[in-house]
Write a protein that holds these residues in place. Sequence first.
Motif, PDB file in Angstrom:
ATOM      1  N   ARG A   1     -74.151  80.816 130.457  1.00  0.00           N
ATOM      2  CA  ARG A   1     -73.911  79.399 130.763  1.00  0.00           C
ATOM      3  C   ARG A   1     -74.219  78.576 129.521  1.00  0.00           C
ATOM      4  O   ARG A   1     -75.313  78.687 128.942  1.00  0.00           O
ATOM      5  N   VAL A   2     -73.256  77.755 129.126  1.00  0.00           N
ATOM      6  CA  VAL A   2     -73.347  77.010 127.871  1.00  0.00           C
ATOM      7  C   VAL A   2     -73.205  75.521 128.172  1.00  0.00           C
ATOM      8  O   VAL A   2     -72.263  75.106 128.858  1.00  0.00           O
ATOM      9  N   LEU A   3     -74.125  74.722 127.668  1.00  0.00           N
ATOM     10  CA  LEU A   3     -73.994  73.266 127.742  1.00  0.00           C
ATOM     11  C   LEU A   3     -73.321  72.824 126.461  1.00  0.00           C
ATOM     12  O   LEU A   3     -73.890  72.939 125.375  1.00  0.00           O
ATOM     13  N   CYS A   4     -72.091  72.348 126.574  1.00  0.00           N
ATOM     14  CA  CYS A   4     -71.281  72.014 125.398  1.00  0.00           C
ATOM     15  C   CYS A   4     -70.910  70.543 125.479  1.00  0.00           C
ATOM     16  O   CYS A   4     -70.129  70.140 126.350  1.00  0.00           O
ATOM     17  N   THR A   5     -71.442  69.715 124.575  1.00  0.00           N
ATOM     18  CA  THR A   5     -71.326  68.267 124.732  1.00  0.00           C
ATOM     19  C   THR A   5     -71.215  67.538 123.402  1.00  0.00           C
ATOM     20  O   THR A   5     -71.679  68.031 122.367  1.00  0.00           O
TER      21      THR A   5
ATOM     22  N   VAL B   1     -82.099  67.828 128.235  1.00  0.00           N
ATOM     23  CA  VAL B   1     -81.489  68.042 129.546  1.00  0.00           C
ATOM     24  C   VAL B   1     -81.521  69.528 129.903  1.00  0.00           C
ATOM     25  O   VAL B   1     -81.899  69.916 131.014  1.00  0.00           O
ATOM     26  N   ALA B   2     -81.114  70.372 128.954  1.00  0.00           N
ATOM     27  CA  ALA B   2     -81.082  71.814 129.209  1.00  0.00           C
ATOM     28  C   ALA B   2     -82.479  72.353 129.485  1.00  0.00           C
ATOM     29  O   ALA B   2     -82.666  73.210 130.360  1.00  0.00           O
ATOM     30  N   GLY B   3     -83.470  71.847 128.759  1.00  0.00           N
ATOM     31  CA  GLY B   3     -84.834  72.289 128.978  1.00  0.00           C
ATOM     32  C   GLY B   3     -85.332  71.924 130.363  1.00  0.00           C
ATOM     33  O   GLY B   3     -86.054  72.707 131.003  1.00  0.00           O
ATOM     34  N   HIS B   4     -84.950  70.749 130.838  1.00  0.00           N
ATOM     35  CA  HIS B   4     -85.368  70.335 132.175  1.00  0.00           C
ATOM     36  C   HIS B   4     -84.709  71.178 133.264  1.00  0.00           C
ATOM     37  O   HIS B   4     -85.377  71.622 134.211  1.00  0.00           O
ATOM     38  N   LEU B   5     -83.404  71.435 133.114  1.00  0.00           N
ATOM     39  CA  LEU B   5     -82.672  72.148 134.153  1.00  0.00           C
ATOM     40  C   LEU B   5     -82.978  73.643 134.161  1.00  0.00           C
ATOM     41  O   LEU B   5     -82.992  74.275 135.221  1.00  0.00           O
ATOM     42  N   GLY B   6     -83.173  74.212 132.991  1.00  0.00           N
ATOM     43  CA  GLY B   6     -83.438  75.642 132.906  1.00  0.00           C
ATOM     44  C   GLY B   6     -82.267  76.511 133.332  1.00  0.00           C
ATOM     45  O   GLY B   6     -82.464  77.662 133.730  1.00  0.00           O
ATOM     46  N   LEU B   7     -81.050  75.984 133.219  1.00  0.00           N
ATOM     47  CA  LEU B   7     -79.854  76.709 133.665  1.00  0.00           C
ATOM     48  C   LEU B   7     -79.077  77.349 132.522  1.00  0.00           C
ATOM     49  O   LEU B   7     -78.350  78.327 132.733  1.00  0.00           O
ATOM     50  N   PHE B   8     -79.194  76.774 131.335  1.00  0.00           N
ATOM     51  CA  PHE B   8     -78.270  77.122 130.258  1.00  0.00           C
ATOM     52  C   PHE B   8     -78.912  78.048 129.225  1.00  0.00           C
ATOM     53  O   PHE B   8     -80.076  77.886 128.850  1.00  0.00           O
ATOM     54  N   ASP B   9     -78.096  79.006 128.781  1.00  0.00           N
ATOM     55  CA  ASP B   9     -78.546  79.954 127.767  1.00  0.00           C
ATOM     56  C   ASP B   9     -78.372  79.401 126.366  1.00  0.00           C
ATOM     57  O   ASP B   9     -79.093  79.784 125.438  1.00  0.00           O
TER      58      ASP B   9
ATOM     59  N   LEU C   1     -82.221  61.661 135.880  1.00  0.00           N
ATOM     60  CA  LEU C   1     -80.826  61.368 135.554  1.00  0.00           C
ATOM     61  C   LEU C   1     -79.929  61.779 136.731  1.00  0.00           C
ATOM     62  O   LEU C   1     -80.255  62.697 137.485  1.00  0.00           O
ATOM     63  N   PRO C   2     -78.775  61.101 136.910  1.00  0.00           N
ATOM     64  CA  PRO C   2     -77.907  61.397 138.064  1.00  0.00           C
ATOM     65  C   PRO C   2     -77.015  62.625 137.822  1.00  0.00           C
ATOM     66  O   PRO C   2     -75.863  62.513 137.380  1.00  0.00           O
ATOM     67  N   TYR C   3     -77.519  63.796 138.128  1.00  0.00           N
ATOM     68  CA  TYR C   3     -76.753  65.029 137.947  1.00  0.00           C
ATOM     69  C   TYR C   3     -75.756  65.192 139.101  1.00  0.00           C
ATOM     70  O   TYR C   3     -76.019  64.785 140.237  1.00  0.00           O
ATOM     71  N   ASP C   4     -74.623  65.798 138.786  1.00  0.00           N
ATOM     72  CA  ASP C   4     -73.641  66.135 139.815  1.00  0.00           C
ATOM     73  C   ASP C   4     -74.067  67.461 140.447  1.00  0.00           C
ATOM     74  O   ASP C   4     -73.990  68.515 139.801  1.00  0.00           O
ATOM     75  N   GLN C   5     -74.508  67.400 141.690  1.00  0.00           N
ATOM     76  CA  GLN C   5     -75.045  68.592 142.343  1.00  0.00           C
ATOM     77  C   GLN C   5     -73.993  69.696 142.482  1.00  0.00           C
ATOM     78  O   GLN C   5     -74.321  70.881 142.495  1.00  0.00           O
ATOM     79  N   ARG C   6     -72.717  69.305 142.556  1.00  0.00           N
ATOM     80  CA  ARG C   6     -71.655  70.309 142.671  1.00  0.00           C
ATOM     81  C   ARG C   6     -71.554  71.138 141.398  1.00  0.00           C
ATOM     82  O   ARG C   6     -71.333  72.363 141.446  1.00  0.00           O
ATOM     83  N   VAL C   7     -71.713  70.484 140.256  1.00  0.00           N
ATOM     84  CA  VAL C   7     -71.633  71.193 138.977  1.00  0.00           C
ATOM     85  C   VAL C   7     -72.878  72.049 138.772  1.00  0.00           C
ATOM     86  O   VAL C   7     -72.795  73.165 138.235  1.00  0.00           O
ATOM     87  N   LEU C   8     -74.014  71.545 139.192  1.00  0.00           N
ATOM     88  CA  LEU C   8     -75.237  72.356 139.117  1.00  0.00           C
ATOM     89  C   LEU C   8     -75.078  73.633 139.942  1.00  0.00           C
ATOM     90  O   LEU C   8     -75.489  74.720 139.511  1.00  0.00           O
ATOM     91  N   ALA C   9     -74.474  73.488 141.120  1.00  0.00           N
ATOM     92  CA  ALA C   9     -74.258  74.668 141.970  1.00  0.00           C
ATOM     93  C   ALA C   9     -73.264  75.625 141.325  1.00  0.00           C
ATOM     94  O   ALA C   9     -73.439  76.855 141.370  1.00  0.00           O
ATOM     95  N   LEU C  10     -72.224  75.076 140.696  1.00  0.00           N
ATOM     96  CA  LEU C  10     -71.228  75.901 140.016  1.00  0.00           C
ATOM     97  C   LEU C  10     -71.872  76.698 138.886  1.00  0.00           C
ATOM     98  O   LEU C  10     -71.662  77.917 138.763  1.00  0.00           O
ATOM     99  N   ALA C  11     -72.680  76.011 138.064  1.00  0.00           N
ATOM    100  CA  ALA C  11     -73.344  76.697 136.951  1.00  0.00           C
ATOM    101  C   ALA C  11     -74.377  77.696 137.457  1.00  0.00           C
ATOM    102  O   ALA C  11     -74.488  78.814 136.928  1.00  0.00           O
ATOM    103  N   GLY C  12     -75.110  77.311 138.482  1.00  0.00           N
ATOM    104  CA  GLY C  12     -76.139  78.201 139.006  1.00  0.00           C
ATOM    105  C   GLY C  12     -75.577  79.473 139.604  1.00  0.00           C
ATOM    106  O   GLY C  12     -76.231  80.525 139.575  1.00  0.00           O
ATOM    107  N   GLY C  13     -74.355  79.413 140.134  1.00  0.00           N
ATOM    108  CA  GLY C  13     -73.752  80.590 140.755  1.00  0.00           C
ATOM    109  C   GLY C  13     -72.892  81.419 139.824  1.00  0.00           C
ATOM    110  O   GLY C  13     -72.315  82.434 140.249  1.00  0.00           O
TER     111      GLY C  13
END
Length: 476
Positions: free
Chosen positions: A88-92, A102-110, A71-83
């Motif tokens: 970190r909450v995925l709210c959609t 998506v959250a399982g693939h990225l492994g970024l969100f609690d 999927l076309p992720y916005d790398q800027r937002v990934l960097a923002l969340a990663g830092g």
Amino acid sequence: MDNADTQSSGLPLCVDLDGTLLKSDLLYESLLALLRANPLYLLLLPWWLLRGKAALKRAVASRVRLDTAFLPYDQRVLALAGGHDGPRVLCTASDSELAESVAGHLGLFDTVIASDGRCNLNGPRKAQALIQRYGAQGFIYAGNSRIDLQVWRHARSAWVVNATASLAAAAARVSDVAGTLPAQGGGVRTWLKAIRLHQWLKNLLVLIPLLASHQFVEPDSAIAALTAFLAFGLCASGVYVLNDLLDLPADRQHPSKRLRPFAAGNLPLLHGLVAAPVLTLAGFALALSCNLQFALTLGVYYLVTLGYSLYLKRIVMLDVVVLAALYTLRIIGGTVAIAAELSFWLLAFSMFIFLSLAMLKRYVELGITLSNGKAHASGRGYAVDDLPLLQSLGASSGYIAVLVLALYINSPESLQLYSRPQLLWLLCPILLYWISRVWVVAHRGGMHDDPVVFAATDRMSQCLLALGALIVVGAI
């Protein structure tokens, strides 16, 4: 670090998914995946929607599987969340099944907060859910649309992503804006790329009957042929947009096609779903202004192209025959538009030469697949072991086209149209050389993935075309 950043440090960062973390929309992604699986699901969409938008999202999500890795992720937002140094909450508003994937693939969100089939979590509902969990002013929110203003007004600070300057200003009036990430792409040049204006070169085939019948000096015929050219161009662009929407998963795994506007997320999928029928209807409106027979020919072209996009392109060898037929239909359309007689010689030559180019296109795609270490082409029925066979069949088809041309030169039809038909024999070695050359270039890995585009931009091909045109003019 400014005051807003100091106050927000350690707070949950709540990130919207569609249009923010993802440069796309999971609802439209899943709808297109559903249609790829079975177009008849279109009939069920109104019934699902009657039960509410959340129910529609759940019904669609439960029937599809999206490859979240591409999927076309916005790398800027990934960097923002990663830092971020807090939760970190995925709210959609997307369905929870897709959001969890998506959250399982990225492994970024609690935590994932999403629509659940009963509640469509957007705007005020999303704000209420975040307030209940974290309290007013107890979270940071990153969003991208005007409806997110209802969330930003309750957030400690805001990140405004892929939004207009006016929305950023509106967000600043209801919340402290921690930062903005401007929208990327989506301008006129992106749309020209999406409708593949350069591919209109293929529609110049519509003008061949006008030139071959020597009717180019007749104003009515010239106007009809140009109208047909525009009609094919608009209709073809509509098909290209639709094809790109239906081909998203395969395109995203291709080294160059992944950069196409819809695959890369540079244009909204909804805009594409609107543009495809608008372009097609505009093409048919022009076709009807030409004549009914041409409109019917364009209709056949559209239906065959649609069948190719939905299914036929996955059937080995049938796909290249259909591609060659689509090129030939352009010539038939040009003939019908000027009310000329169909030429057996022209149709036979067209079918064989374009069958060669269609196989060349597949040969190049398979070569790219082989260089990427894969055994099968994504979205196609070919394996890299088919490369020698495609090369043999494709070159043979091109040489048969030269034979058809040679037979035409000595035919009664040629003798009627040309005062010096013997000059046309010079076209045979030129075409033999060109066909041999493009296959050698492809064999050595120097071919563009579209042979027609290669022919239009290659200096040698341009010189040979100019020489061929001079020969034809001299033979008249």
